[in-house]
Motif scaffolding. Structure first.
Motif, PDB file in Angstrom:
ATOM      1  N   ARG A   1       0.824  -1.208   0.000  1.00 46.51           N
ATOM      2  CA  ARG A   1       0.000   0.000   0.000  1.00 46.51           C
ATOM      3  C   ARG A   1       0.855   1.253   0.000  1.00 46.51           C
ATOM      4  NH1 ARG A   1      -3.540  -2.629   4.805  1.00 46.51           N
ATOM      5  NH2 ARG A   1      -4.691  -4.148   3.553  1.00 46.51           N
ATOM      6  N   ALA A   2       1.935   1.223   0.769  1.00 42.72           N
ATOM      7  CA  ALA A   2       2.806   2.400   0.843  1.00 42.72           C
ATOM      8  C   ALA A   2       3.473   2.679  -0.504  1.00 42.72           C
ATOM      9  CB  ALA A   2       3.852   2.197   1.929  1.00 42.72           C
ATOM     10  N   LEU A   3       3.995   1.628  -1.144  1.00 44.10           N
ATOM     11  CA  LEU A   3       4.671   1.819  -2.425  1.00 44.10           C
ATOM     12  C   LEU A   3       3.700   2.127  -3.557  1.00 44.10           C
ATOM     13  CD1 LEU A   3       7.400  -0.967  -2.186  1.00 44.10           C
ATOM     14  CD2 LEU A   3       7.776   1.500  -2.226  1.00 44.10           C
ATOM     15  N   ALA A   4       2.415   1.893  -3.312  1.00 40.55           N
ATOM     16  CA  ALA A   4       1.407   2.256  -4.305  1.00 40.55           C
ATOM     17  C   ALA A   4       0.965   3.711  -4.154  1.00 40.55           C
ATOM     18  CB  ALA A   4       0.194   1.334  -4.192  1.00 40.55           C
ATOM     19  N   CYS A   5       1.443   4.380  -3.088  1.00 38.49           N
ATOM     20  CA  CYS A   5       1.123   5.802  -2.897  1.00 38.49           C
ATOM     21  C   CYS A   5       1.958   6.645  -3.865  1.00 38.49           C
ATOM     22  CB  CYS A   5       1.436   6.232  -1.459  1.00 38.49           C
ATOM     23  SG  CYS A   5       0.371   5.483  -0.211  1.00 38.49           S
ATOM     24  N   ALA A   6       1.630   7.932  -3.921  1.00 35.30           N
ATOM     25  CA  ALA A   6       2.417   8.857  -4.738  1.00 35.30           C
ATOM     26  C   ALA A   6       3.843   8.896  -4.209  1.00 35.30           C
ATOM     27  CB  ALA A   6       1.799  10.248  -4.681  1.00 35.30           C
ATOM     28  N   PRO A   7       4.842   8.960  -5.103  1.00 35.30           N
ATOM     29  CA  PRO A   7       6.243   8.961  -4.656  1.00 35.30           C
ATOM     30  C   PRO A   7       6.575  10.069  -3.664  1.00 35.30           C
ATOM     31  CG  PRO A   7       6.110   8.575  -7.011  1.00 35.30           C
ATOM     32  CD  PRO A   7       4.730   8.915  -6.566  1.00 35.30           C
ATOM     33  N   SER A   8       5.810  11.155  -3.672  1.00 37.30           N
ATOM     34  CA  SER A   8       6.066  12.257  -2.744  1.00 37.30           C
ATOM     35  C   SER A   8       5.481  12.000  -1.362  1.00 37.30           C
ATOM     36  CB  SER A   8       5.462  13.553  -3.293  1.00 37.30           C
ATOM     37  OG  SER A   8       4.058  13.405  -3.490  1.00 37.30           O
ATOM     38  N   ASP A   9       4.642  10.997  -1.236  1.00 41.77           N
ATOM     39  CA  ASP A   9       4.013  10.681   0.045  1.00 41.77           C
ATOM     40  C   ASP A   9       5.060  10.166   1.030  1.00 41.77           C
ATOM     41  OD1 ASP A   9       1.040   9.991   1.211  1.00 41.77           O
ATOM     42  OD2 ASP A   9       2.541   8.565   1.921  1.00 41.77           O
ATOM     43  N   SER A  10       4.940  10.584   2.291  1.00 42.52           N
ATOM     44  CA  SER A  10       5.936  10.192   3.294  1.00 42.52           C
ATOM     45  C   SER A  10       5.988   8.687   3.507  1.00 42.52           C
ATOM     46  CB  SER A  10       5.652  10.893   4.632  1.00 42.52           C
ATOM     47  OG  SER A  10       4.374  10.525   5.131  1.00 42.52           O
ATOM     48  N   ALA A  11       4.832   8.033   3.442  1.00 46.89           N
ATOM     49  CA  ALA A  11       4.801   6.572   3.606  1.00 46.89           C
ATOM     50  C   ALA A  11       5.528   5.892   2.459  1.00 46.89           C
ATOM     51  CB  ALA A  11       3.358   6.079   3.687  1.00 46.89           C
ATOM     52  N   CYS A  12       5.315   6.382   1.239  1.00 46.74           N
ATOM     53  CA  CYS A  12       5.984   5.808   0.072  1.00 46.74           C
ATOM     54  C   CYS A  12       7.489   6.020   0.166  1.00 46.74           C
ATOM     55  CB  CYS A  12       5.437   6.433  -1.202  1.00 46.74           C
ATOM     56  SG  CYS A  12       6.079   5.680  -2.717  1.00 46.74           S
ATOM     57  N   GLN A  13       7.900   7.205   0.576  1.00 44.99           N
ATOM     58  CA  GLN A  13       9.331   7.497   0.707  1.00 44.99           C
ATOM     59  C   GLN A  13       9.974   6.608   1.761  1.00 44.99           C
ATOM     60  OE1 GLN A  13       9.488  11.724   1.418  1.00 44.99           O
ATOM     61  NE2 GLN A  13       9.195  12.232  -0.749  1.00 44.99           N
ATOM     62  N   ALA A  14       9.250   6.411   2.878  1.00 43.17           N
ATOM     63  CA  ALA A  14       9.777   5.542   3.934  1.00 43.17           C
ATOM     64  C   ALA A  14       9.923   4.111   3.440  1.00 43.17           C
ATOM     65  CB  ALA A  14       8.849   5.590   5.151  1.00 43.17           C
ATOM     66  N   ALA A  15       8.936   3.643   2.663  1.00 40.65           N
ATOM     67  CA  ALA A  15       8.987   2.277   2.126  1.00 40.65           C
ATOM     68  C   ALA A  15      10.115   2.126   1.115  1.00 40.65           C
ATOM     69  CB  ALA A  15       7.648   1.922   1.482  1.00 40.65           C
ATOM     70  N   MET A  16      10.298   3.125   0.242  1.00 39.24           N
ATOM     71  CA  MET A  16      11.377   3.063  -0.739  1.00 39.24           C
ATOM     72  C   MET A  16      12.743   3.053  -0.056  1.00 39.24           C
ATOM     73  SD  MET A  16      10.156   5.344  -4.038  1.00 39.24           S
ATOM     74  CE  MET A  16       9.887   6.877  -3.156  1.00 39.24           C
ATOM     75  N   ALA A  17      12.893   3.902   0.970  1.00 45.35           N
ATOM     76  CA  ALA A  17      14.160   3.952   1.701  1.00 45.35           C
ATOM     77  C   ALA A  17      14.440   2.625   2.395  1.00 45.35           C
ATOM     78  CB  ALA A  17      14.122   5.094   2.722  1.00 45.35           C
ATOM     79  N   GLY A  18      13.403   2.053   3.005  1.00 46.02           N
ATOM     80  CA  GLY A  18      13.566   0.769   3.683  1.00 46.02           C
ATOM     81  C   GLY A  18      13.896  -0.346   2.713  1.00 46.02           C
TER      82      GLY A  18
END
Length: 585
Positions: free
Chosen positions: A459-476
């Motif tokens: 769900r996090a990686l399906a968010c917009a790349p600018s979303d904090s959850a998506c950024q956290a998931a990408m970093a992790g």
């Protein structure tokens, strides 16, 4: 716990007195006492305690041991915890605890502080319920049939309509980082990426404390007193914290576990109010899931106490689906499962209020075998009036039949299903043998099970790349890609991570992967935050470390067998490092 201290405690402990707190003992000789065994159901006493030799034994089920093993089994605690328990009962001062590392000491201090914060928050919520501002909450609870002493028993409280009152109450007790970790507060991420000021997560809500097996409060469920978008969800739960993982906790188990052990079964309901109403109606062996579907971890937890279960979920579609999943998990673990469906489509709480305790007791006694319930459900979903409907009904039942570990009960289930669906039993037996192949041929791909942590990351990686959850998931994902190897959704996560501006559902083309992503996104009940992602990453890291720990054990055994001292040294060092990391959770 040092062995010399344990020995000291054992010498000073009165095993008859300690066990007597849990078992009604009667003198049966000069040094012997007897009673009904707490570890299995019996009518005639076969459980004996020897006062001088300080041991117990049951001639019925064969369980035996000393005062520590009794406490370990009856309280479901570790050996060190049992020593501390007995020492405190005997008034023996505990030695200063020693830690193997500063990290372990820090973790212990943090856990102690978080438990303290939850205890203080519980007491504060109780205080607020008694205040003038708590009038609406008291009215709500009274309307649900709860009396003051019953409210007090479950430590129900009220979180006032204030963003800062709880923080002001607790800020002198713990630093900001510990308050943030507690899950009692929310915060917004600032432009510089740092967390903003804390504000109360629970506001204008009735609070229901969630306790661990020992009765210590570790989380809350809070019910809104108003409706509408501004009020937020009807029920709001604590997030995952160092104390609380909702898939590992069962509401009311601390109060119910002795009754579950004595009766040999548990009653499983969906919500806290259902659980409280059933408990107050006299069914003391009732438990509830904590804002989540029933999990394997919860089944394993329950298996320590009983192997029989009555499932009483709401009869709506969501409740029926949850019941089916719970039945599947329980039968795989060898539980005997029965199902209650209350007339009128009522949940347990409302049923008891409208029809009374005796009517609910009658419904429990009339609980159906899970096989009968599932066959009836199959007939409702696919009335067997045509060949096509019979195939669909059978395909609905086959996974449940195949899960049953006992061949006799499995064959009985299959024969009963065949008779009630109007299908030749020989065909059903053949279908059982060929089920996997036939399902691949006739049905769409079966979506394999995947964990809540995997769903959060999808769900996090399906968010917009600018979303904090998506950024956290990408970093992790980038920092620890090896933690994701072997997961059901590894390939999907990788494609989402590198999808760029492509729509998430368009980023995967494989039908099975598409189904995985769709299932995760369609089941989303709340917006994914960076906090959710952090908790999910921690869960995957923990699983990775456990997997690596098992691999290292096997490699160390091989190195010892072959005499490879060089490899043995490296492997042992790595295992110690992994062990230290696991203790950090």
């Amino acid at each position: 716990m040092a062995s010399d201290f344990a020995q000291l405690v054992k010498q000073q402990a009165d095993i008859v007195k300690i066990i007597g707190d849990h078992v009604r003992l009667k003198k049966a000789g000069a040094q012997n006492f007897s009673g009904l065994c707490p570890f299995h159901k019996e009518k005639s006493p076969s459980f004996s305690v020897h006062a001088t030799r300080q041991f117990f034994h049951c001639f019925g089920c064969g369980v035996s041991g000393d005062v520590f093993s009794f406490i370990q089994k009856i309280e479901n605690v570790s050996f060190p915890e049992s020593v501390r328990f007995v020492a405190q009962k005997c008034g023996i001062p505990l030695p200063k605890r020693e830690f193997s590392s500063e990290e372990e000491a820090q973790e212990s201090r943090q856990r102690t502080k978080l438990l303290e914060l939850h205890e203080l928050a519980t007491a504060w919520f109780e205080e607020q319920l008694r205040s003038p501002e708590g009038a609406l909450a008291r009215e709500y609870l009274s309307g649900r049939g709860l009396k003051p002493d019953e409210i007090q028993k479950f430590r129900i409280g009220y979180a006032p309509d204030s963003f800062h009152a709880l923080r002001e109450r607790l800020q002198s007790v713990a630093d900001q980082e510990t308050l943030r970790l507690s899950g009692l507060f929310s915060f917004k991420e600032q432009e510089d990426g740092k967390p903003g000021p804390l504000y109360s997560r629970f506001r204008k809500r009735v609070s229901f404390p969630i306790a661990n097996e020992s009765g210590r409060v570790i989380a809350f469920t809070a019910r809104a007193l108003e409706a509408g978008e501004k009020a937020g969800p009807k029920y709001l739960n604590s997030p995952e914290t160092p104390l609380y993982s909702k898939g590992n906790v069962l509401f009311n188990l601390d109060k119910a576990r002795q009754a579950i052990r004595e009766t040999g079964f548990a009653v499983l309901v969906e919500g806290q109010m259902d659980c409280i109403s059933v408990y107050l109606a006299g069914v003391k062996n009732v438990i509830a899931t904590s804002g989540t579907a029933f999990t394997e971890a919860q089944v394993r937890l329950l298996s320590r106490y009983a192997t029989r279960m009555i499932v009483n979920f709401d009869p709506d579609t969501a409740g029926a689906n949850a019941a089916e999943k719970s039945i599947a998990l329980l039968t795989e673990e060898g539980f005997e499962v029965r199902v209650v469906t209350l007339e009128g489509g009522l949940d347990p709480d409302r049923y008891i209020r409208e029809h009374g305790t005796q009517a609910y007791m009658t419904a429990l006694r009339a609980a159906k075998r899970h096989s009968d319930y599932l066959i009836e459900r199959a007939r409702q979903l696919f009335p067997p009036t045509t060949a096509d409907a019979k195939v669909k009904a059978l395909n609905f039942l086959l996974p449940h039949i195949r899960r049953m570990p006992n061949r006799i009960t499995r064959d009985e289930f299959a024969a009963d299903a065949a008779q009630k669906l109007g299908i030749d039993s020989a065909l059903v037996r053949e279908e059982l043998k060929q089920a996997a192949a036939k399902r691949r041929d006739s049905l769409s791909p079966v979506v394999p099970a995947f964990s809540e942590a995997e769903k959060v990351l999808l769900r996090a990686l399906a968010c917009a790349p600018s979303d904090s959850a998506c950024q956290a998931a990408m970093a992790g994902f980038d920092a620890n890609e090896h933690h994701f190897e072997g997961l059901t959704v590894t390939s999907v996560l990788r494609k989402l991570r590198h999808r760029g501006a492509v729509d998430p559902m368009a980023a995967v083309t494989d039908p099975l992967e598409h189904s995985l992503l769709a299932q995760a996104l369609l089941a989303e009940s709340e917006a994914i935050s960076a906090e959710h992602v952090t908790a999910a990453l921690d869960t995957l890291r923990h699983r990775h470390l456990e997997r690596r720990q098992r691999e290292l054990r096997a490699s160390i055994t091989d190195a010892e067998r072959t005499g490879d001292s060089s490899s043995l040294l490296k492997l042992t060092a790595e295992k110690l490092a992994v062990d230290r990391e696991l203790r950090g959770f």
